[in-house]
Each structure stands twice: as C-alpha cells, then as structure tokens.
Design a protein around this motif. Structure first.
Motif, mmCIF file in Angstrom:
data_model
loop_
_atom_site.group_PDB
_atom_site.id
_atom_site.type_symbol
_atom_site.label_atom_id
_atom_site.label_comp_id
_atom_site.label_asym_id
_atom_site.label_seq_id
_atom_site.Cartn_x
_atom_site.Cartn_y
_atom_site.Cartn_z
ATOM 1 N N TYR A 126 0.914 -1.098 -0.069
ATOM 2 C CA TYR A 126 0.018 -0.120 0.091
ATOM 3 C C TYR A 126 0.968 1.306 0.053
ATOM 4 C CZ TYR A 126 0.581 -0.140 5.147
ATOM 5 O OH TYR A 126 1.406 -0.435 6.265
ATOM 6 N N PHE A 127 0.368 2.413 -0.332
ATOM 7 C CA PHE A 127 1.037 3.680 -0.573
ATOM 8 C C PHE A 127 0.638 4.461 0.864
ATOM 9 C CE2 PHE A 127 0.910 8.302 -2.043
ATOM 10 C CZ PHE A 127 2.223 8.148 -2.417
ATOM 11 N N GLN A 128 1.797 5.106 1.333
ATOM 12 C CA GLN A 128 1.662 5.926 2.498
ATOM 13 C C GLN A 128 1.846 7.271 2.526
ATOM 14 O OE1 GLN A 128 3.918 6.086 6.359
ATOM 15 N NE2 GLN A 128 2.233 4.574 6.615
ATOM 16 N N ILE A 129 1.167 8.352 2.607
ATOM 17 C CA ILE A 129 1.483 9.705 2.181
ATOM 18 C C ILE A 129 0.468 10.736 3.396
ATOM 19 C CG2 ILE A 129 -0.145 10.045 0.621
ATOM 20 C CD1 ILE A 129 1.905 12.101 -0.942
ATOM 21 N N GLY A 130 1.140 11.747 3.728
ATOM 22 C CA GLY A 130 0.485 12.247 4.783
ATOM 23 C C GLY A 130 -0.413 11.864 5.833
ATOM 24 N N GLY A 131 0.563 10.764 6.324
ATOM 25 C CA GLY A 131 -0.110 10.106 7.457
ATOM 26 C C GLY A 131 -1.149 9.122 7.144
ATOM 27 N N ARG A 132 -1.460 9.051 6.046
ATOM 28 C CA ARG A 132 -2.604 7.951 5.491
ATOM 29 C C ARG A 132 -2.224 6.846 4.743
ATOM 30 N NH1 ARG A 132 -7.582 10.490 7.073
ATOM 31 N NH2 ARG A 132 -8.664 9.064 5.723
ATOM 32 N N ASN A 133 -2.874 5.744 4.967
ATOM 33 C CA ASN A 133 -2.590 4.739 3.892
ATOM 34 C C ASN A 133 -3.610 4.384 2.750
ATOM 35 O OD1 ASN A 133 -0.450 3.664 5.804
ATOM 36 N ND2 ASN A 133 -1.773 2.437 6.937
ATOM 37 N N TYR A 134 -3.058 4.112 1.776
ATOM 38 C CA TYR A 134 -4.138 3.726 0.363
ATOM 39 C C TYR A 134 -3.681 2.501 -0.304
ATOM 40 C CZ TYR A 134 -4.860 8.811 1.228
ATOM 41 O OH TYR A 134 -5.143 10.025 1.860
ATOM 42 N N ASP A 135 -4.777 1.848 -0.425
ATOM 43 C CA ASP A 135 -4.530 0.481 -1.306
ATOM 44 C C ASP A 135 -4.498 0.880 -2.795
ATOM 45 O OD1 ASP A 135 -4.972 -1.136 1.011
ATOM 46 O OD2 ASP A 135 -7.140 -1.121 0.923
ATOM 47 N N PHE A 136 -3.743 -0.041 -3.302
ATOM 48 C CA PHE A 136 -3.634 -0.077 -4.978
ATOM 49 C C PHE A 136 -4.884 -0.768 -5.500
ATOM 50 C CE2 PHE A 136 0.942 0.249 -3.681
ATOM 51 C CZ PHE A 136 1.080 1.632 -3.850
ATOM 52 N N VAL A 137 -5.185 -0.452 -6.717
ATOM 53 C CA VAL A 137 -6.096 -1.377 -7.932
ATOM 54 C C VAL A 137 -4.959 -2.185 -8.273
ATOM 55 C CG1 VAL A 137 -7.378 -1.353 -9.844
ATOM 56 C CG2 VAL A 137 -7.588 0.479 -8.028
ATOM 57 N N ALA A 138 -4.902 -3.388 -8.047
ATOM 58 C CA ALA A 138 -3.765 -4.436 -8.254
ATOM 59 C C ALA A 138 -3.580 -4.614 -9.780
ATOM 60 C CB ALA A 138 -4.028 -5.738 -7.566
ATOM 61 N N GLU A 139 -4.795 -4.564 -10.431
ATOM 62 C CA GLU A 139 -4.662 -5.012 -11.950
ATOM 63 C C GLU A 139 -4.144 -3.425 -12.645
ATOM 64 O OE1 GLU A 139 -9.080 -4.190 -10.903
ATOM 65 O OE2 GLU A 139 -7.309 -5.250 -10.006
ATOM 66 N N SER A 140 -4.023 -2.452 -12.067
ATOM 67 C CA SER A 140 -3.482 -1.181 -12.541
ATOM 68 C C SER A 140 -2.266 -0.884 -12.895
ATOM 69 C CB SER A 140 -4.065 0.065 -11.835
ATOM 70 O OG SER A 140 -3.375 0.206 -10.696
ATOM 71 N N LEU A 141 -1.312 -2.060 -12.362
ATOM 72 C CA LEU A 141 0.311 -1.997 -12.572
ATOM 73 C C LEU A 141 0.536 -1.974 -13.954
ATOM 74 C CD1 LEU A 141 2.923 -2.266 -10.997
ATOM 75 C CD2 LEU A 141 2.910 -4.713 -11.454
ATOM 76 N N ARG A 142 1.245 -0.985 -14.294
ATOM 77 C CA ARG A 142 1.971 -0.701 -15.504
ATOM 78 C C ARG A 142 3.470 -0.544 -15.230
ATOM 79 N NH1 ARG A 142 1.246 3.525 -20.743
ATOM 80 N NH2 ARG A 142 2.989 2.735 -21.713
ATOM 81 N N LEU A 143 4.215 -1.309 -16.081
ATOM 82 C CA LEU A 143 5.619 -1.780 -15.935
ATOM 83 C C LEU A 143 6.447 -0.884 -17.030
ATOM 84 C CD1 LEU A 143 6.019 -5.359 -14.763
ATOM 85 C CD2 LEU A 143 6.117 -3.447 -13.389
ATOM 86 N N GLY A 144 7.419 -0.443 -16.796
ATOM 87 C CA GLY A 144 8.273 0.275 -17.921
ATOM 88 C C GLY A 144 8.784 -0.553 -19.013
ATOM 89 N N VAL A 145 8.779 -1.860 -18.820
ATOM 90 C CA VAL A 145 9.548 -2.871 -19.608
ATOM 91 C C VAL A 145 8.554 -3.117 -20.783
ATOM 92 C CG1 VAL A 145 10.680 -4.052 -17.922
ATOM 93 C CG2 VAL A 145 8.547 -4.808 -18.302
ATOM 94 N N ALA A 146 9.209 -3.143 -21.954
ATOM 95 C CA ALA A 146 8.653 -3.579 -23.316
ATOM 96 C C ALA A 146 8.175 -4.970 -23.248
ATOM 97 C CB ALA A 146 9.700 -3.527 -24.518
ATOM 98 N N ALA A 147 7.061 -5.217 -24.084
ATOM 99 C CA ALA A 147 6.512 -6.578 -23.899
ATOM 100 C C ALA A 147 7.264 -7.546 -24.360
ATOM 101 C CB ALA A 147 5.168 -6.285 -24.981
ATOM 102 N N THR A 155 16.756 1.990 -17.239
ATOM 103 C CA THR A 155 16.040 2.962 -17.721
ATOM 104 C C THR A 155 14.620 2.474 -18.204
ATOM 105 O OG1 THR A 155 17.014 2.060 -19.966
ATOM 106 C CG2 THR A 155 17.920 4.201 -18.856
ATOM 107 N N ASP A 156 14.362 1.215 -17.803
ATOM 108 C CA ASP A 156 12.744 0.949 -17.671
ATOM 109 C C ASP A 156 12.301 0.496 -16.388
ATOM 110 O OD1 ASP A 156 14.146 -1.556 -17.563
ATOM 111 O OD2 ASP A 156 13.583 -2.320 -19.555
ATOM 112 N N ASP A 157 13.234 0.808 -15.364
ATOM 113 C CA ASP A 157 12.800 0.506 -14.160
ATOM 114 C C ASP A 157 11.573 1.182 -13.440
ATOM 115 O OD1 ASP A 157 13.048 -0.691 -11.781
ATOM 116 O OD2 ASP A 157 14.726 0.285 -10.966
ATOM 117 N N TRP A 158 10.691 1.751 -14.258
ATOM 118 C CA TRP A 158 9.490 2.329 -13.555
ATOM 119 C C TRP A 158 8.146 1.595 -13.655
ATOM 120 C CZ3 TRP A 158 5.724 3.523 -16.910
ATOM 121 C CH2 TRP A 158 5.811 3.537 -18.370
ATOM 122 N N ALA A 159 7.246 2.136 -12.638
ATOM 123 C CA ALA A 159 6.133 1.439 -12.799
ATOM 124 C C ALA A 159 5.073 2.457 -12.298
ATOM 125 C CB ALA A 159 6.039 0.242 -11.822
ATOM 126 N N LEU A 160 3.884 2.308 -12.763
ATOM 127 C CA LEU A 160 2.756 3.340 -12.367
ATOM 128 C C LEU A 160 1.616 2.244 -11.735
ATOM 129 C CD1 LEU A 160 2.459 5.718 -15.371
ATOM 130 C CD2 LEU A 160 3.754 5.840 -13.155
#
Length: 297
Positions: A126-147, A155-160
């Motif tokens: 989960y993500f924590q910011i401003g003293g609060r916790n937020y769950d992720f939408v699991a299927e929303s993971l987008r990786l920077g690596v090509a298919a 340089t492709d070590d990113w995710a959203l």
C-alpha cells in the motif's frame, strides 16, 4: 485494509527494502549484499556520534532529515509499504503521488526481479502519504519494460499504479517537457529527496544536495540514465532528484556500493537514476488524460 485509513503504528524500519546493484549501461539488477534487509522491529537509533559512522556511501554525508517545509517544496513524496509473509508491514521504497490524486510512480523492481519474475504482489502493498494509507488497484500495475523484454534495466525500471481511492493532499506535477539536459559529462546540482529514508541513515527520511555528473545516451523507452554522487543506501530507490528550481528531473533506481566509503569515482561507482522523459513521461501524461476520478486539491 480500509482505503485512506490513518497510518497504523507500524514499525518504521527499512526491512525488505528495494535497492539493487547495477553494473553498466542496461546491466541486469542484483541484490546489494552489503545492505541486507533487516527484520521488523523498532527503528534502530544510532548513538550520539557523527552521521558518517552509519556507513554513508561516501566519506562526506550531507544528508539531513526532511522537514515539513521540504515536503511542501517537494509534494507527492510518499512511501511504499509491503507485508512480509507473516503479515507484518515493512517500509519498502520511496514512491510519488504524481499528476493526479490517484497515480503513484515508483520502481518496477519493487515487483519484478532482473529476470522479470514476480517477486511481490501488488495486493501485499500500500501507499502511505500524509499519515494515511491507500490501497492500490492491483490490476492497474503498468511496468516500464517492453512487451518482449527479458531483463529489467535501469532505464525501464519504472512502474505506475492507480490508487483505489484518491489521496488527500498535494501531488507532484508531471514535468511539462523532457529535461533540458545534454547527454555526456556535466555538473548539475540536484537535491535527492528520499521520503523512505535509507538503511544507512538514522532518520526515517532524508534530503541531500548533490550532483548529477553524467547522463548516458538514451536506451530503453528513449530514457537516459543519470549518474550522480548522492549518498544512497538500502531502501533509497524511488527517491526523487530535483533541480535547483524544484523540478523533478529523475527517479533513483540503484546504486553500487563496491567502493563504499571512498571518494566518488564515476567509472567505478555511481548512483543511477532514470530521467523523467521518453516512455515514462508519456505514460504519466496518458494517466492524467485517462483519470476521470474527481481530484482532490
């Protein structure tokens, strides 16, 4: 876990932290054995002594604790927390609320190893910011690596990821344009903002003024690697590098430590960050266009 709930009294330790060692352009990622994960427990506080005794990467350690003013200057700074197999949450890495109140940017290596095998489920984090916790939408993971990629590179070590509920508070803006930085050697003053801290630093978060020394030619996704002399430690991946105007120019990916405690030498040791450009900036802009969730101010 309830979405948007107040952060529980979890131990603020740097266990199961996501820092990896890289060895050259497009090199594969590997565990940094010099900074093994710690078990959960109360944060270890160093006795009163010079901070350099806590094994900073370089002999001079200019890091200091982040303040409320720093968080206002560098909005969106948050932390990825993930649960161990026994269910205990542990701090994992830095992460950024960016562009929208529901978009989080972080490193892909939090969920994949260098062979792109799954190492951690999004649902365990989960993500924590401003003293609060937020769950992720699991299927929303987008990786920077090509298919068709078979390895994870700097340089492709990113995710959203998308949050299940918009986060409250300010977020980091998406850069209007790719960084106006030439490829090659340079001396660009930056500030490394590490909201997740480092295992080799006594505080829970840190900030340091340092320098980008070289920018390599673009590789995966048209993104370039920035080599810098910022002190880093286990758990510092995902930290943001900001220029003197307070603009986010790069995200920390990894650091070698084979010459730890020696003077910076770009040929034998370099921190590595990926610039916010190319495929990553395109993905951030697309996330802004696609996000129809009412945005918090």
């Amino acid at each position: 876990m309830a979405q948007g709930q107040r952060a529980r009294g979890v131990p603020a330790v740097c266990g199961v932290l996501a820092l990896f060692a890289w060895a050259g352009i497009g090199a594969a990622v590997g565990d940094d054995a010099t900074h093994p994960p710690r078990e959960a427990g109360p944060p270890a506080r160093a006795p009163a002594r010079d901070v350099t005794e806590t094994a900073a990467l370089y002999p001079h350690d200019g890091r200091r604790d982040m303040t409320s003013g720093d968080r206002a200057r560098y909005p969106g700074a948050g932390v990825l927390w993930c649960r161990r197999p026994d269910g205990v949450p542990q701090k994992a890495a830095a992460a950024w609320l960016i562009g929208t109140a529901s978009t989080v940017m972080l490193n892909a290596h939090n969920f994949r190893n260098r062979q792109l095998e799954t190492t951690r489920a999004v649902g365990d984090c989960y993500f924590q910011i401003g003293g609060r916790n937020y769950d992720f939408v699991a299927e929303s993971l987008r990786l920077g690596v090509a298919a068709d990629a078979t390895r994870l590179h700097i340089t492709d070590d990113w995710a959203l990821l998308r949050l299940a509920q918009p986060a409250e508070g300010p977020r980091q803006p998406v850069p209007d344009a790719d960084p106006d930085l030439s490829t090659g050697d340079l001396s660009l003053p930056v500030t490394l903002v590490a909201p997740g801290g480092h295992q080799n630093y006594r505080g829970d978060s840190s900030l340091e003024t340092c320098t980008i020394r070289r920018i390599d030619p673009p590789t995966e996704g048209g993104i370039r690697r920035a080599r810098h002399d910022c002190n880093d430690g286990y758990g510092g991946s995902g930290s943001g590098l900001f220029d003197e105007a307070g603009r986010l120019v790069a995200m920390q990916s990894a650091s070698l430590s084979m010459n730890s405690r020696h003077a910076f030498d770009i040929e034998f040791h370099y921190g590595s960050a990926l610039l916010i450009e190319g495929a990553l900036r395109d993905a951030l802009r697309r996330a802004q266009r696609e996000d129809t969730t009412p945005q918090a101010p």
